[in-house]
Scaffold this motif. Structure first.
Motif, PDB file in Angstrom:
ATOM      1  N   LEU A 378       0.839  -1.195   0.000  1.00 16.05           N
ATOM      2  CA  LEU A 378       0.000   0.000   0.000  1.00 16.05           C
ATOM      3  C   LEU A 378       0.877   1.250   0.000  1.00 16.05           C
ATOM      4  O   LEU A 378       0.595   2.218  -0.719  1.00 16.05           O
ATOM      5  N   PHE A 379       1.929   1.232   0.796  1.00 12.87           N
ATOM      6  CA  PHE A 379       2.867   2.351   0.833  1.00 12.87           C
ATOM      7  C   PHE A 379       3.521   2.557  -0.533  1.00 12.87           C
ATOM      8  O   PHE A 379       3.631   3.688  -1.018  1.00 12.87           O
ATOM      9  N   ASP A 380       3.935   1.459  -1.172  1.00 13.09           N
ATOM     10  CA  ASP A 380       4.648   1.548  -2.453  1.00 13.09           C
ATOM     11  C   ASP A 380       3.792   2.169  -3.556  1.00 13.09           C
ATOM     12  O   ASP A 380       4.317   2.795  -4.477  1.00 13.09           O
ATOM     13  N   ALA A 393      -2.061  12.780   3.001  1.00 11.78           N
ATOM     14  CA  ALA A 393      -3.341  13.363   2.582  1.00 11.78           C
ATOM     15  C   ALA A 393      -3.823  12.711   1.291  1.00 11.78           C
ATOM     16  O   ALA A 393      -5.028  12.477   1.117  1.00 11.78           O
ATOM     17  N   ASP A 394      -2.898  12.405   0.377  1.00  4.85           N
ATOM     18  CA  ASP A 394      -3.277  11.738  -0.871  1.00  4.85           C
ATOM     19  C   ASP A 394      -3.885  10.369  -0.583  1.00  4.85           C
ATOM     20  O   ASP A 394      -4.889   9.974  -1.188  1.00  4.85           O
ATOM     21  N   TYR A 395      -3.247   9.632   0.348  1.00  7.20           N
ATOM     22  CA  TYR A 395      -3.781   8.305   0.678  1.00  7.20           C
ATOM     23  C   TYR A 395      -5.178   8.413   1.280  1.00  7.20           C
ATOM     24  O   TYR A 395      -6.099   7.673   0.895  1.00  7.20           O
ATOM     25  N   ILE A 396      -5.364   9.312   2.239  1.00  9.11           N
ATOM     26  CA  ILE A 396      -6.654   9.444   2.913  1.00  9.11           C
ATOM     27  C   ILE A 396      -7.740   9.852   1.921  1.00  9.11           C
ATOM     28  O   ILE A 396      -8.879   9.370   1.990  1.00  9.11           O
ATOM     29  N   LEU A 397      -7.412  10.714   0.980  1.00  9.80           N
ATOM     30  CA  LEU A 397      -8.390  11.125  -0.032  1.00  9.80           C
ATOM     31  C   LEU A 397      -8.833   9.922  -0.861  1.00  9.80           C
ATOM     32  O   LEU A 397     -10.033   9.723  -1.107  1.00  9.80           O
ATOM     33  N   CYS A 398      -7.868   9.112  -1.286  1.00 10.03           N
ATOM     34  CA  CYS A 398      -8.204   7.915  -2.058  1.00 10.03           C
ATOM     35  C   CYS A 398      -9.047   6.946  -1.228  1.00 10.03           C
ATOM     36  O   CYS A 398     -10.021   6.376  -1.734  1.00 10.03           O
ATOM     37  N   ALA A 399      -8.685   6.778   0.032  1.00 10.87           N
ATOM     38  CA  ALA A 399      -9.446   5.890   0.914  1.00 10.87           C
ATOM     39  C   ALA A 399     -10.877   6.398   1.119  1.00 10.87           C
ATOM     40  O   ALA A 399     -11.829   5.615   1.184  1.00 10.87           O
TER      41      ALA A 399
END
Length: 497
Positions: A378-380, A393-399
């Motif tokens: 997931l990090f990669d 913030a990019d990850y949370i938006l996608c989630a």
């Protein structure tokens, strides 16, 4: 070949082992070195014009023969009974010309195995579907009947497609799916000498790294089918046409500037369904997929056309890492994040002074999950190659996009304003609004700047979420923000994608 009951568990390789997570909708193709670039440039000048001229001549010839064969026949006639006599005798000639058009483009088509007769297998199941060049299967199967949207017939290629006596799909018909299945059943079980029905059960193009979920429509008749595989064993893959990757014209250009390309078509043994499979078209489809995956040596993944639509919607909106959205969803499920609602809570609060850029250990810790192979994957996906860090913030938006699929996008937008507000005041400056607009509104930087100026009429140098929403409610182009289920697409396609 008889069917056996398919395993009900998730994503597996043909031998029953768990398959690695793949993204079948991405294809990367670049000219890597100077030699390839120079060679392509030379062949573009010397080889490409000659090939295009010859291909056009052959296609026009085939089209002309199709026009002759269809003379005096209406679409109703084509759907009522199969062609006979001299009209049918033109098919081998048109198929030969079609194969020659591929050869003129430098692509040799080789065939392994034997095509079963219609009596043995009324339906041909083709996979994987990875390119518009897969249409060569029509010529290789003696112009079997394809399934085609009616609106796509309104061009010169329509004559050639009509000559296969296709099964039409009517987009504006609310009962289109049922009617299509009904016609497939009638064709497959008819005692008349119809052409075999040719189906691409994946329903969309992939990169051939796996076989995705087969649609069950072609398996409803419960008759024997013949699986047919397509391979392109070339040093450089210039044919794969996926949701993320080169466009059709670039692929065609690079294919026609190769010295030689090849396509291998293999007819597998006829698959005879069991009584259980006859009663359950989805089981029948899954088991045929397993057989084809084993022959190809690739895993099967439970990806569907709906997954493609989800990816397309995410890309159009500008959601970070949109092309990997299906893989992200699966990893979140394996980590239990889809059930914890932690990401929704983090999105509603914003970062609130916490670090924005995280390394892999900090990323796993912030999500409250163990640092293992899944959190690493997931990090990669989100890692920035330049820094080796993830913008949280990019990850949370996608989630958020995955967590609240039925909420209006305005809800996700409100969380995005909080996530990217580094001042934590609710006052969003132009450069921050650009980040937000690119990631949620599908705007390029220039359009984002223009929108910011329209909202900030007082020239304060900042806007708030409330001010933007008030502005958006008066603009038709932002109506998609207030529609539930995220199904309304923005009219402006992101220019930065």
């Amino acid at each position: 070949m008889n069917g056996k009951k398919h395993s009900e568990t998730g994503t597996f390789s043909p031998d029953g082992m768990r398959a690695e997570i793949l993204n079948p909708f991405v294809h990367k193709l670049e000219l890597d070195n100077t030699y390839d670039k120079i060679r392509t440039a030379i062949f573009t000048v010397i080889l490409l014009p000659f090939r295009v001229i010859v291909i056009c001549y052959l296609i026009v010839t085939a089209w002309f023969l199709a026009c002759i064969g269809l003379y005096g026949l209406s679409e109703e006639d084509l759907r009522k009974k199969p062609m006979t006599g001299w009209r049918r005798s033109l098919k081998p000639l048109i198929c030969f010309i079609g194969k020659m058009s591929y050869l003129a483009g430098g692509m040799a088509i080789s065939i392994r195995g034997r095509q079963a007769s219609r009596k043995e297998a009324p339906i041909l199941v083709i996979a994987p579907h990875s390119s518009f060049l897969d249409s060569c299967i029509v010529y290789a199967t003696r112009m079997s009947s394809v399934i085609v949207r009616k609106e796509s017939m309104d061009n010169y290629v329509g004559k050639l497609i009509n000559y296969t006596q296709p099964v039409y799909v009517w987009r504006d018909d609310p009962n289109s799916r049922q009617n299509t299945i009904k016609e497939i059943i009638e064709r497959a079980t008819s005692k008349e000498d119809w052409p075999q029905v040719l189906i691409f059960p994946e329903g969309t193009c992939t990169n051939r790294s796996c076989l995705i979920t087969f649609k069950p429509g072609g398996f409803y008749p419960g008759v024997p089918v013949q699986p047919v595989t397509i391979r392109y064993p070339n040093a450089r893959d210039t044919v794969t046409w996926t949701w993320e990757g080169p466009g059709a014209l670039k692929l065609l250009w690079l294919t026609l500037t190769q010295v030689h390309s090849s396509c291998e078509i293999e007819f597998l043994p006829v698959y005879y369904p069991s009584e259980e499979e006859k009663r359950d078209p989805k089981l029948y489809a899954r088991n045929v997929r397993d057989v084809m995956a084993k022959a190809l040596g690739v895993p099967v993944l439970d990806y569907t056309y709906d997954d493609c639509r989800l990816i397309a919607r995410a890309k159009q909106l500008g959601i970070p890492c949109a092309s990997a959205i299906r893989e992200i969803s699966e990893l979140r499920a394996q980590l239990g994040l889809d059930r914890s609602h932690l990401e929704v809570h983090l999105a509603s609060e914003g970062l609130k002074g916490k670090k924005k850029w995280l390394n892999k250990e900090e990323f796993a810790q912030r999500l409250g999950v163990p640092y293992d192979i899944n959190s690493q994957r997931l990090f990669d996906i989100f890692v920035q190659n330049s820094s080796g860090l993830v913008n949280f913030a990019d990850y949370i938006l996608c989630a958020m996009f995955l967590s609240v699929p039925h909420a209006p996008l305005s809800h996700i937008l409100s969380c995005t304003f909080r996530l990217y507000d580094e001042t934590h005041t609710g006052f969003i400056k132009c450069d921050t609004f650009e980040e937000i607009a690119i990631r949620v509104l599908g705007l390029c930087r220039e359009d984002a700047q223009n929108t910011f100026r329209q909202v900030d009429l007082d020239e304060k140098g900042y806007i708030t979420y409330e001010e933007f929403i008030k502005f958006a409610q008066e603009k038709n182009e932002y109506a998609f923000l207030f529609v539930s289920d995220n199904s309304f697409k923005p009219k402006t396609k992101p220019k930065n994608q």
